[in-house]
Design a protein around this motif. Structure first.
Motif, PDB file in Angstrom:
ATOM      1  N   GLY A  61       8.762 -27.456  12.870  1.00 18.47           N
ATOM      2  CA  GLY A  61       7.936 -27.635  11.676  1.00 18.47           C
ATOM      3  C   GLY A  61       6.527 -28.087  12.013  1.00 18.47           C
ATOM      4  O   GLY A  61       5.550 -27.622  11.417  1.00 18.47           O
ATOM      5  N   GLU A  62       6.409 -28.987  12.976  1.00 13.11           N
ATOM      6  CA  GLU A  62       5.081 -29.443  13.399  1.00 13.11           C
ATOM      7  C   GLU A  62       4.261 -28.286  13.964  1.00 13.11           C
ATOM      8  O   GLU A  62       3.061 -28.174  13.684  1.00 13.11           O
ATOM      9  N   ALA A  63       4.911 -27.432  14.735  1.00 11.70           N
ATOM     10  CA  ALA A  63       4.207 -26.285  15.324  1.00 11.70           C
ATOM     11  C   ALA A  63       3.765 -25.305  14.238  1.00 11.70           C
ATOM     12  O   ALA A  63       2.641 -24.790  14.277  1.00 11.70           O
ATOM     13  N   ALA A 105       0.821 -26.784  12.420  1.00 14.69           N
ATOM     14  CA  ALA A 105      -0.392 -26.697  13.240  1.00 14.69           C
ATOM     15  C   ALA A 105      -0.978 -25.289  13.187  1.00 14.69           C
ATOM     16  O   ALA A 105      -2.202 -25.124  13.109  1.00 14.69           O
ATOM     17  N   LEU A 106      -0.119 -24.276  13.212  1.00 15.27           N
ATOM     18  CA  LEU A 106      -0.611 -22.897  13.106  1.00 15.27           C
ATOM     19  C   LEU A 106      -1.254 -22.647  11.749  1.00 15.27           C
ATOM     20  O   LEU A 106      -2.316 -22.022  11.656  1.00 15.27           O
ATOM     21  N   LEU A 107      -0.615 -23.122  10.698  1.00 15.74           N
ATOM     22  CA  LEU A 107      -1.163 -22.930   9.355  1.00 15.74           C
ATOM     23  C   LEU A 107      -2.511 -23.635   9.208  1.00 15.74           C
ATOM     24  O   LEU A 107      -3.446 -23.083   8.631  1.00 15.74           O
ATOM     25  N   LEU A 121       3.883 -18.926  17.514  1.00 20.25           N
ATOM     26  CA  LEU A 121       4.741 -20.106  17.404  1.00 20.25           C
ATOM     27  C   LEU A 121       5.254 -20.529  18.780  1.00 20.25           C
ATOM     28  O   LEU A 121       5.223 -21.714  19.123  1.00 20.25           O
ATOM     29  N   ILE A 122       5.681 -19.570  19.575  1.00 14.12           N
ATOM     30  CA  ILE A 122       6.142 -19.888  20.932  1.00 14.12           C
ATOM     31  C   ILE A 122       4.998 -20.474  21.753  1.00 14.12           C
ATOM     32  O   ILE A 122       5.183 -21.462  22.472  1.00 14.12           O
ATOM     33  N   ALA A 123       3.820 -19.888  21.643  1.00 14.14           N
ATOM     34  CA  ALA A 123       2.666 -20.397  22.390  1.00 14.14           C
ATOM     35  C   ALA A 123       2.358 -21.839  21.995  1.00 14.14           C
ATOM     36  O   ALA A 123       2.073 -22.683  22.857  1.00 14.14           O
ATOM     37  N   ALA A 158      14.573 -26.229  23.304  1.00 17.54           N
ATOM     38  CA  ALA A 158      15.601 -25.666  22.422  1.00 17.54           C
ATOM     39  C   ALA A 158      14.969 -24.801  21.334  1.00 17.54           C
ATOM     40  O   ALA A 158      15.492 -23.732  20.997  1.00 17.54           O
ATOM     41  N   ALA A 159      13.849 -25.243  20.790  1.00 14.20           N
ATOM     42  CA  ALA A 159      13.158 -24.468  19.751  1.00 14.20           C
ATOM     43  C   ALA A 159      12.667 -23.137  20.314  1.00 14.20           C
ATOM     44  O   ALA A 159      12.843 -22.084  19.690  1.00 14.20           O
ATOM     45  N   ILE A 160      12.078 -23.174  21.489  1.00 13.63           N
ATOM     46  CA  ILE A 160      11.583 -21.948  22.129  1.00 13.63           C
ATOM     47  C   ILE A 160      12.748 -21.004  22.419  1.00 13.63           C
ATOM     48  O   ILE A 160      12.682 -19.804  22.132  1.00 13.63           O
TER      49      ILE A 160
END
Length: 95
Positions: free
Chosen positions: A15-17, A20-22, A33-35, A55-57
């Motif tokens: 969610g934080e990632a 941050a993208l948004l 998102l992966i980056a 784990a998210a990646i």
């Protein structure tokens, strides 16, 4: 509901990632998102959060490798449609 604290932490870093993208107005895609997760992982010192980033990646890679199949009925005949991930297409929508 979360099965455990580790899953909750994975969802938190994901969610934080995304946020941050948004906020950066970058295109939201699996690649971005992966980056972002990899960037955050490289700056993280907490072992639990590092594991959550990994784990998210891994979860994103696993999700991307599985096609999504939807069944639609048209005139009484059922069709299987392979849905492409819209977020990974060129020109992904900026939010």
């Amino acid at each position: 509901m979360f099965d455990n604290d580790n899953e909750k932490l994975v969802d938190t870093v994901m969610g934080e990632a995304v946020m941050a993208l948004l906020e950066s107005e970058k295109a939201v895609s699996f690649d971005e998102l992966i980056a972002k997760l990899q960037e955050s992982l490289s700056n993280e010192t907490d072992p639990q959060r590092q594991a959550a980033y990994r784990a998210a990646i891994g979860g994103i890679h696993k999700f991307r490798s599985q096609p999504v199949v939807a069944r639609h009925s048209r005139h009484g005949t059922e069709y299987d449609l392979l849905l492409k991930n819209m977020m990974s297409q060129p020109g992904a929508t900026k939010h």
